[in-house]
Design an enzyme around this catalytic site. Structure first.
Site, PDB file in Angstrom:
ATOM      1  N   THR A 124       0.858  -1.188   0.000  1.00  0.00           N
ATOM      2  CA  THR A 124       0.000   0.000   0.000  1.00  0.00           C
ATOM      3  C   THR A 124       0.890   1.232   0.000  1.00  0.00           C
ATOM      4  OG1 THR A 124      -1.751  -1.121   1.206  1.00  0.00           O
ATOM      5  CG2 THR A 124      -1.766   1.273   1.301  1.00  0.00           C
ATOM      6  N   ARG A 152     -13.647  -7.949  -3.364  1.00  0.00           N
ATOM      7  CA  ARG A 152     -13.571  -7.330  -2.030  1.00  0.00           C
ATOM      8  C   ARG A 152     -13.140  -5.864  -2.163  1.00  0.00           C
ATOM      9  NH1 ARG A 152      -8.974  -4.969   0.973  1.00  0.00           N
ATOM     10  NH2 ARG A 152      -9.338  -5.283   3.171  1.00  0.00           N
ATOM     11  N   VAL A 153     -13.863  -4.969  -1.546  1.00  0.00           N
ATOM     12  CA  VAL A 153     -13.478  -3.559  -1.534  1.00  0.00           C
ATOM     13  C   VAL A 153     -12.985  -3.229  -0.134  1.00  0.00           C
ATOM     14  CG1 VAL A 153     -14.298  -1.187  -1.774  1.00  0.00           C
ATOM     15  CG2 VAL A 153     -15.125  -2.959  -3.336  1.00  0.00           C
ATOM     16  N   GLY A 154     -11.806  -2.647  -0.058  1.00  0.00           N
ATOM     17  CA  GLY A 154     -11.223  -2.332   1.247  1.00  0.00           C
ATOM     18  C   GLY A 154     -11.404  -0.881   1.629  1.00  0.00           C
ATOM     19  N   ASP A 155     -10.726  -0.528   2.708  1.00  0.00           N
ATOM     20  CA  ASP A 155     -10.801   0.835   3.253  1.00  0.00           C
ATOM     21  C   ASP A 155     -10.305   1.892   2.279  1.00  0.00           C
ATOM     22  OD1 ASP A 155      -8.260  -0.534   3.698  1.00  0.00           O
ATOM     23  OD2 ASP A 155      -7.615   1.382   4.546  1.00  0.00           O
ATOM     24  N   THR A 175      -3.052   2.958   6.177  1.00  0.00           N
ATOM     25  CA  THR A 175      -2.754   1.616   5.701  1.00  0.00           C
ATOM     26  C   THR A 175      -3.056   0.654   6.843  1.00  0.00           C
ATOM     27  OG1 THR A 175      -1.049   0.155   4.758  1.00  0.00           O
ATOM     28  CG2 THR A 175      -0.306   1.758   6.376  1.00  0.00           C
ATOM     29  N   GLY A 178      -7.880  -3.428   6.392  1.00  0.00           N
ATOM     30  CA  GLY A 178      -8.940  -2.596   5.831  1.00  0.00           C
ATOM     31  C   GLY A 178     -10.271  -2.712   6.554  1.00  0.00           C
TER      32      GLY A 178
HETATM   33  N1  LIG Z   1      -1.879  -3.156   3.501  1.00  0.00           N
HETATM   34  C1  LIG Z   1      -2.934  -2.397   3.412  1.00  0.00           C
HETATM   35  O1  LIG Z   1      -2.878  -1.231   3.707  1.00  0.00           O
HETATM   36  C2  LIG Z   1      -4.217  -3.049   2.958  1.00  0.00           C
HETATM   37  C3  LIG Z   1      -5.394  -2.134   2.775  1.00  0.00           C
HETATM   38  N2  LIG Z   1      -5.628  -1.245   3.872  1.00  0.00           N
HETATM   39  C4  LIG Z   1      -6.642  -2.965   2.576  1.00  0.00           C
HETATM   40  O2  LIG Z   1      -7.135  -3.544   3.521  1.00  0.00           O
HETATM   41  O3  LIG Z   1      -7.085  -3.075   1.468  1.00  0.00           O
END
Ligand SMILES: NC(=O)C[C@H](N)C(=O)O
Length: 268
Positions: A124, A152-155, A175, A178
């Site tokens: 990230t 999957r949609v993350g943060d 980061t 998520g």
């Molecule tokens: N390593 C990351 O920051 C992953 C990111 N926050 C997610 O969950 O998609």
């Protein structure tokens, strides 16, 4: 994280910094599938994309969503159609995959081989910036969690979670895990603490502690306030970060590290 000494357009700088899809972690099918967000603190405009494949620079696409549409977030197939319409050509998915990410994906296919704690800090990139006029911006781009489900949609794609920027307070990029970040809306939470009088450092610590105590989540944040004070904090084992302010480059990876290097231009 950047504090620009010249009055450059903050959004342009951070877009350049984050121009990579190459080397991202892979989803359960072994593909790069990315989320990205960009936000302008001047007027709270923002653009994001989620679950995009075959796009080399998802931040660029997020910026186009911000500038060319009335929407905040385009996903998957819709984002692809929009990219085509904007003249962004797709790249073969293979081109975005490195040997290292494929190897990690292969190892993680075994059941129970992929604990969340080992995934944090991977793939990230985020940036926050402030210019001389006090305009702040943030951007975050990620392949997500390794071996995540397709779709999957993350943060990162979610405003307030993966990032937030408001000239009256500052900007945050996040980061980490998520699903935890989304549950506490981490970026906006940290700005809320700053609005209530905390320094960047206090607010970052308070936000990460809240996420730990509420949902046992770990992560990392970079923060800048409207006065140009910044911090980089994390509750993960490590986070690579760098900041430029007043001709000095600061950087670190492990807790407590802050190496300082002068980057003043030498006289011609
Ligand atoms: N390593 C990351 O920051 C992953 C990111 N926050 C997610 O969950 O998609």
């Amino acid at each position: 994280m950047i504090h620009s000494m010249m009055s450059q357009v903050t959004l342009g700088i951070i877009q350049e910094l984050l121009s990579l899809g190459h080397g991202s972690v892979l989803n359960e099918e072994g593909e790069v599938e990315m989320d990205a967000i960009i936000m302008d603190g001047k007027d709270l405009t923002s653009g994001a994309v989620s679950a995009v494949k075959c796009i080399a620079n998802p931040i660029k696409l997020a910026r186009l969503v911000m500038e060319k549409t009335n929407h905040l977030l385009l996903t998957s197939q819709g984002a692809s159609l929009f990219a085509k319409a904007q003249g962004i050509s797709e790249v073969p998915g293979e081109q975005l995959i490195t040997e290292r990410s494929r190897e990690r994906w292969r190892k993680n296919l075994k059941p129970g081989s992929n604990p969340v704690a080992y995934q944090l800090g991977l793939g990230t990139v985020g940036a926050v910036a402030i210019d001389r006029q006090g305009n702040v911006a943030c951007a975050t781009s990620t392949g997500g969690m390794t071996n995540k489900m397709v779709g999957r949609v993350g943060d990162t794609a979610c405003i307030g979670s993966g990032g937030y920027a408001n000239n009256s307070v500052g900007a945050v990029s996040t980061t980490g895990h998520g699903e935890s970040i989304m549950k506490v809306i981490l970026a906006r939470l940290i700005l809320h603490y700053m609005e209530n009088g905390m320094s960047t450092e206090e607010a970052a610590d308070a936000g990460l502690n809240y996420m730990k105590t509420q949902v046992d989540g770990s992560g990392g944040v970079i923060v800048v306030n409207s006065a140009g004070e910044w911090t980089a904090k994390f509750s993960t084992k490590q986070m690579s970060w760098a900041a430029i302010k007043d001709d000095q480059l600061h950087c670190g990876i492990h807790t407590g590290e802050n190496e300082i290097v002068s980057v003043a231009a030498s006289p011609q």
